[in-house]
Design an enzyme around this catalytic site. Structure first.
Site, PDB file in Angstrom:
ATOM      1  N   GLY A  78      -9.427  -2.571  -4.094  1.00 48.56           N
ATOM      2  CA  GLY A  78     -10.456  -3.584  -3.860  1.00 48.56           C
ATOM      3  C   GLY A  78     -11.838  -3.115  -4.274  1.00 48.56           C
ATOM      4  CB  ALA A 112      -2.929   2.137  -2.432  1.00 49.83           C
ATOM      5  CG  ASP A 113      -3.635  -2.820  -0.035  1.00 51.41           C
ATOM      6  OD1 ASP A 113      -3.459  -3.522  -1.038  1.00 51.41           O
ATOM      7  OD2 ASP A 113      -2.774  -2.672   0.840  1.00 51.41           O
ATOM      8  CB  THR A 114      -9.262   0.648   0.904  1.00 55.86           C
ATOM      9  OG1 THR A 114      -8.626   0.188   2.104  1.00 55.86           O
ATOM     10  CG2 THR A 114     -10.752   0.693   1.127  1.00 55.86           C
ATOM     11  CG  ASP A 153      -1.792   1.235   1.284  1.00 54.58           C
ATOM     12  OD1 ASP A 153      -2.861   1.253   0.643  1.00 54.58           O
ATOM     13  OD2 ASP A 153      -1.397   2.209   1.959  1.00 54.58           O
TER      14      ASP A 153
END
Length: 399
Positions: free
Chosen positions: A178, A173-175, A145
């Site tokens: 997703g 960034a991950d969220t 992230d």
């Protein structure tokens, strides 16, 4: 179909780890899909060992795993073994969606990439989530992230001139990656002809959410800068100081500025030439903020927020996480689910649902996050494996 579960009847294979992929499948599970986590034998999703509670990490039910895996089933398959690959192939034959976040090329090298699986199920929606996309100069780079936050330009505009570049305080960034994947999958499920290969780049997904900042650069040639809590599009708009703490105010319209000045007892500011227009207020925002802060010191932030909102000027206190989670605005909206019985855990576990309500009801799942391989026997039996065959596969480390 139940309106509360728009993805009822959809089977999703979740081959993902840690956050971006599991968060994508978390959305799909709450939308009603049957989500089967296909995990590595013995260790499973790395998130099982991550989180702020060491004891939960030891039993493979780390907080990071609990946070986004409720409502899913778990089966293990060693994709480096032929037996494990065969389990995946049989699952794919009955699946609608497969989500993976391996490094680009890994699934192909294992012989279970998109082309191979499409031969088994031409209607399969295959979603690959990676840091930088499946092609391009950085496609083979590992991505975390913070690496993506730094590359995207987000860190460069977070904080102020003294603190930037600054990491956003959660894995944005991950969220966002997703969420982007879940949106694309949901759209692909609605296509007239089912079957697609979806390439999700966390970097591109994050940049795509920076539309205003990016467009100011691309269209107006204005390089984005770090401006702390100030809203550069208007003034007074940002974080101010009330008697007991910070207060956000967004007086973005001229009429809101007039109401604000009058309500805080500073109608005299309306006659000051340096504050006569939005552009002038933006140019002189530091001096204007000091004037407003001095007036706001008369009352607590909550009182100002209540008054200003009633008058049509958006305002709000700055909460920490425990305070907002305990606030009626959240407690009354069914955002949090509590499971009394979670495998191996000796206490109730509370986790977030999604931010979606359909027909007035929060999306929810009925089962807690699963123990590693908890559903293996039932799933494998349904795929046609016998008891002895399953036992032999376990002995070989294939599942």
């Amino acid at each position: 179909m139940d309106r509360q579960t728009p993805l009822h009847g959809i089977r999703v294979l979740d081959l993902t780890n840690v956050l971006a992929g599991p968060f994508c499948c978390h959305q799909l599970a709450h939308l009603g899909a049957e989500v089967i986590k296909v995990e590595v034998p013995k260790t499973g999703d790395l998130a099982r060992q991550l989180g702020a509670d060491p004891e939960l990490n030891k039993i493979g039910m780390g907080v990071s795993f609990l946070a986004q895996n409720a409502g899913k089933k778990s089966v293990t398959a060693n994709l480096k073994s032929e037996g494990g690959k065969e389990v995946l192939r049989r699952l794919v034959a009955s699946a609608d969606v497969l989500v993976e976040n391996y490094r680009p090329g890994v699934m192909d090298r294992l012989g279970v990439g998109y082309e191979a699986l499409r031969d088994i199920n031409p209607r399969l929606i295959y979603c690959a989530i990676s840091g930088f996309g499946q092609t391009g100069d950085w496609s083979d780079r590992p991505a975390y992230d913070q690496i993506v936050q730094g590359a995207s330009g987000v860190m460069a505009i977070t904080g102020d001139t003294d603190s930037a570049p600054l990491r956003v305080g959660f894995p944005v960034a991950d969220t966002v990656g997703g969420l982007t994947a879940a949106m694309a999958i949901s759209a692909a499920l609605n296509a007239p002809k089912r079957g697609a290969y979806i390439d999700i780049s966390m970097l591109e997904s994050l940049i795509a959410t920076m539309g205003w900042a990016v467009s100011n650069y691309l269209v107006a040639d204005q390089r984005p800068t770090a401006n702390g809590n100030e809203n550069l599009t208007s003034a007074p708009s940002g974080t101010f100081r009330a008697k007991d703490g910070p207060l956000n105010i967004a007086a973005n319209k001229d009429e809101q500025w007039v109401i604000l000045a009058q309500h805080i007892g500073r109608a005299d500011l309306l006659a000051r030439p340096e504050y006569a227009t939005r552009e002038l207020r933006k140019r002189n925002r530091a001096a204007l903020k000091a004037e407003i802060d001095a007036a706001l010191a008369a009352k607590p932030a909550a009182d100002w927020a209540e008054d200003l909102n009633k008058l049509g000027v958006p305002a709000g206190e700055v909460f920490d996480l425990p305070a907002i989670l305990d606030h009626p605005v959240i407690r009354g909206r069914d955002l949090i689910a509590t499971f009394d019985a979670v495998a191996g855990v000796a206490r109730p576990i509370s986790v977030l649902r999604t931010g979606v309500k359909i027909d007035g009801a929060a999306l929810s799942v009925t089962t807690p996050p699963p123990a590693l391989g908890e559903d293996a026997d039932a799933i494998l039996h349904a795929l046609g494996y016998g008891v002895d065959e399953i036992s032999t596969m376990r002995e070989r480390g294939e599942i």
